[in-house]
Design a protein around this motif. Sequence first.
Motif, PDB file in Angstrom:
ATOM      1  N   LEU A  50       1.024  -1.318  -0.032  1.00 30.14           N
ATOM      2  CA  LEU A  50      -0.202  -0.035   0.006  1.00 30.14           C
ATOM      3  C   LEU A  50       0.739   1.358   0.068  1.00 30.14           C
ATOM      4  O   LEU A  50       0.633   2.109  -0.803  1.00 30.14           O
ATOM      5  N   ALA A  51       1.930   1.329   0.703  1.00 32.94           N
ATOM      6  CA  ALA A  51       2.906   2.228   0.880  1.00 32.94           C
ATOM      7  C   ALA A  51       3.486   2.558  -0.450  1.00 32.94           C
ATOM      8  O   ALA A  51       3.836   3.653  -0.704  1.00 32.94           O
ATOM      9  N   SER A  52       3.828   1.573  -1.210  1.00 33.50           N
ATOM     10  CA  SER A  52       4.514   1.790  -2.453  1.00 33.50           C
ATOM     11  C   SER A  52       3.761   2.431  -3.523  1.00 33.50           C
ATOM     12  O   SER A  52       4.215   2.849  -4.449  1.00 33.50           O
ATOM     13  N   GLY A  53       2.365   2.421  -3.370  1.00 34.04           N
ATOM     14  CA  GLY A  53       1.746   2.695  -4.570  1.00 34.04           C
ATOM     15  C   GLY A  53       1.510   2.006  -5.786  1.00 34.04           C
ATOM     16  O   GLY A  53       0.768   2.226  -6.814  1.00 34.04           O
ATOM     17  N   VAL A  54       2.159   0.663  -5.718  1.00 36.49           N
ATOM     18  CA  VAL A  54       1.991  -0.138  -6.809  1.00 36.49           C
ATOM     19  C   VAL A  54       0.799  -0.574  -7.335  1.00 36.49           C
ATOM     20  O   VAL A  54      -0.062  -0.772  -6.562  1.00 36.49           O
ATOM     21  N   ASN A  56     -10.570  -9.101 -11.614  1.00 31.30           N
ATOM     22  CA  ASN A  56     -10.930  -9.580 -10.466  1.00 31.30           C
ATOM     23  C   ASN A  56      -9.567  -9.890  -9.535  1.00 31.30           C
ATOM     24  O   ASN A  56      -9.203 -10.165  -8.520  1.00 31.30           O
ATOM     25  N   GLY A  57      -8.584  -9.892 -10.224  1.00 31.62           N
ATOM     26  CA  GLY A  57      -7.268 -10.194  -9.957  1.00 31.62           C
ATOM     27  C   GLY A  57      -6.489  -8.809  -9.380  1.00 31.62           C
ATOM     28  O   GLY A  57      -5.757  -8.946  -8.373  1.00 31.62           O
ATOM     29  N   LEU A  58      -7.020  -7.717  -9.411  1.00 32.01           N
ATOM     30  CA  LEU A  58      -6.786  -6.544  -9.174  1.00 32.01           C
ATOM     31  C   LEU A  58      -6.994  -6.552  -7.500  1.00 32.01           C
ATOM     32  O   LEU A  58      -8.102  -6.428  -6.969  1.00 32.01           O
ATOM     33  N   ASN A  59      -5.845  -6.348  -6.713  1.00 29.03           N
ATOM     34  CA  ASN A  59      -5.702  -6.418  -5.462  1.00 29.03           C
ATOM     35  C   ASN A  59      -5.399  -4.859  -4.646  1.00 29.03           C
ATOM     36  O   ASN A  59      -5.947  -4.514  -3.937  1.00 29.03           O
ATOM     37  N   LEU A  60      -4.695  -4.261  -5.620  1.00 29.49           N
ATOM     38  CA  LEU A  60      -4.137  -2.878  -4.942  1.00 29.49           C
ATOM     39  C   LEU A  60      -3.785  -1.800  -6.201  1.00 29.49           C
ATOM     40  O   LEU A  60      -3.417  -2.418  -7.192  1.00 29.49           O
ATOM     41  N   HIS A  61      -4.165  -0.722  -5.891  1.00 33.25           N
ATOM     42  CA  HIS A  61      -3.725   0.429  -6.670  1.00 33.25           C
ATOM     43  C   HIS A  61      -3.648   1.695  -6.224  1.00 33.25           C
ATOM     44  O   HIS A  61      -4.374   2.129  -5.354  1.00 33.25           O
ATOM     45  N   ALA A  62      -2.421   2.241  -6.152  1.00 29.60           N
ATOM     46  CA  ALA A  62      -2.381   3.694  -5.740  1.00 29.60           C
ATOM     47  C   ALA A  62      -2.549   3.746  -4.217  1.00 29.60           C
ATOM     48  O   ALA A  62      -3.083   4.753  -3.803  1.00 29.60           O
ATOM     49  N   GLY A  63      -2.025   2.696  -3.417  1.00 22.86           N
ATOM     50  CA  GLY A  63      -2.500   2.913  -1.893  1.00 22.86           C
ATOM     51  C   GLY A  63      -3.914   2.592  -1.749  1.00 22.86           C
ATOM     52  O   GLY A  63      -4.032   2.899  -0.431  1.00 22.86           O
TER      53      GLY A  63
END
Length: 373
Positions: free
Chosen positions: A108-112, A341-348
Motif C-alpha cells: 500500500l505504501a509503495s503505490g504499486v 478480479n485479480g486487482l488487489n491494490l492500486h495507488a495505495g
Amino acid sequence: MLLGVPKEIKNHEYRVGLTPGSVRELTQRGHRVLVETSAGAGVGFADTDYLVAGAELVANAAEVFARAELIVKIKEPQPDECRQLRAGQILFTYLHLAPDPQQLALLLASGVTAIAYETVTAPGGGLPLLAPMSEVAGRMAIQAGASCLEKSRGGAGILLGGVPGVAPGRVAILGGGVVGYNAARMALGLGADVTLIERSGERLRWLDAQFSGRVRTLFATRDNIEAACLTADLIVGAVLIPGAAAPRLLDREQISRLHPGTVLVDVAIDQGGCFATSRPTTHADPTYSVDGVVHYCVANMPGAVARTSTLALNNATLPFVMALADLGWVQALRADPHLRNGLNLHAGQLTCAPVGEAQGIPTVDAEQVLKII
C-alpha cells in the motif's frame, strides 16, 4: 512494454516468473524483457536460453525493479522487494495478502498496482492461475505426508498403502476442490483408505462419480470433520476461500486429541492455514510437532518441484501477461472482468474485499478505480 523478471529470493524458491519460451512470445510481439542473471538457473534455464529468446540480462534485482514497467514473479514480494516497488508500476504474482499485514502495508505504501494470480477468475468458474499450483500441491501433500508418517520423521510409522494382512493408512482430506481432488487421486493410487470432506453437495456428487465410490465422501459438518480426523493417520487441509483467510477447521483442543504420530499437511497455509496450530514453514525446515502431531506447513510447496511448477504456471499466466503488455493494465482489466478480479491494490488503495475483511481495512471497488483513471 518493458517487463522485468527478478530472481525469487524466498527460502528454497527456485521457480521463475517467465520461461525462455514465454519471453520469446513477448519479444516477438515487440515487448522488451529484463531478466536477472541466473533467475532461471534453479529450473534448468540458462542465461543463454533467455538471451536467445530476446531478453536483456541484468546483473541484479535492483535494476529489474528500477527499470521495468511490469514485474512478473511467482511468490509474494519479500519486504526488501516491496520497498523497491513504486507507483505506476504493475506487479503480477501470487500475493496471499489476507494473512500478511506486513506485506499489505508495504505494498500500500509503495503505490504499486498489484494483480494477484490467486484471485483471477475464469469464465466457467474456478481460479485458472491458482489451479496449476493447486494440482501440484494436492499431489505433493500426499507425497510429503507419506514421508512424514515414517517413524524417523516423527510419524506413527505407517505405510499408507499397507501390505497384505495389514490395513492401509487412513487419509482425511478437508476440501474437495482442485487440491483435495488431486490429493485424493494420489492417496488412492498409493492404496490408502481415503475420506474426502466437502461442503458443496454438487461437488460431492461429482467427486463420488469421479472415484466410482472408491473414496468415502462426507458433507462438511463439524461432526464429520472431527470424526474423520480423530481416526486419520494423515490429514490434508485443502480448503480455499478466494482471497480470504482460510477457515479454521480443527481447533487446539481437537488437535490435542489426535493420536501421536498423526500428520497434518496444511496446503491452506498461504492463506493463514486451516488448523489452529499451523504456522508457515520452509523447505529447509518443513515440519514441527505439537502434542506429538507432525505439522507440514510449507508455504511454497510447489517450489520443491520447481521445473514442473514453472512450466505449468507459465502455461496459465502467459495469456494474461501478454494482455497486460499489449493493452496496458487499464485496458486489459476493462476488457476482461476475470483479470479485473485479480486487482488487489492500486495507488495505495485496497481493491480486494476478502483481504479488507480479513485485515479490517476499507476497500474500493476495482470497477470504480478503472472509471476514474
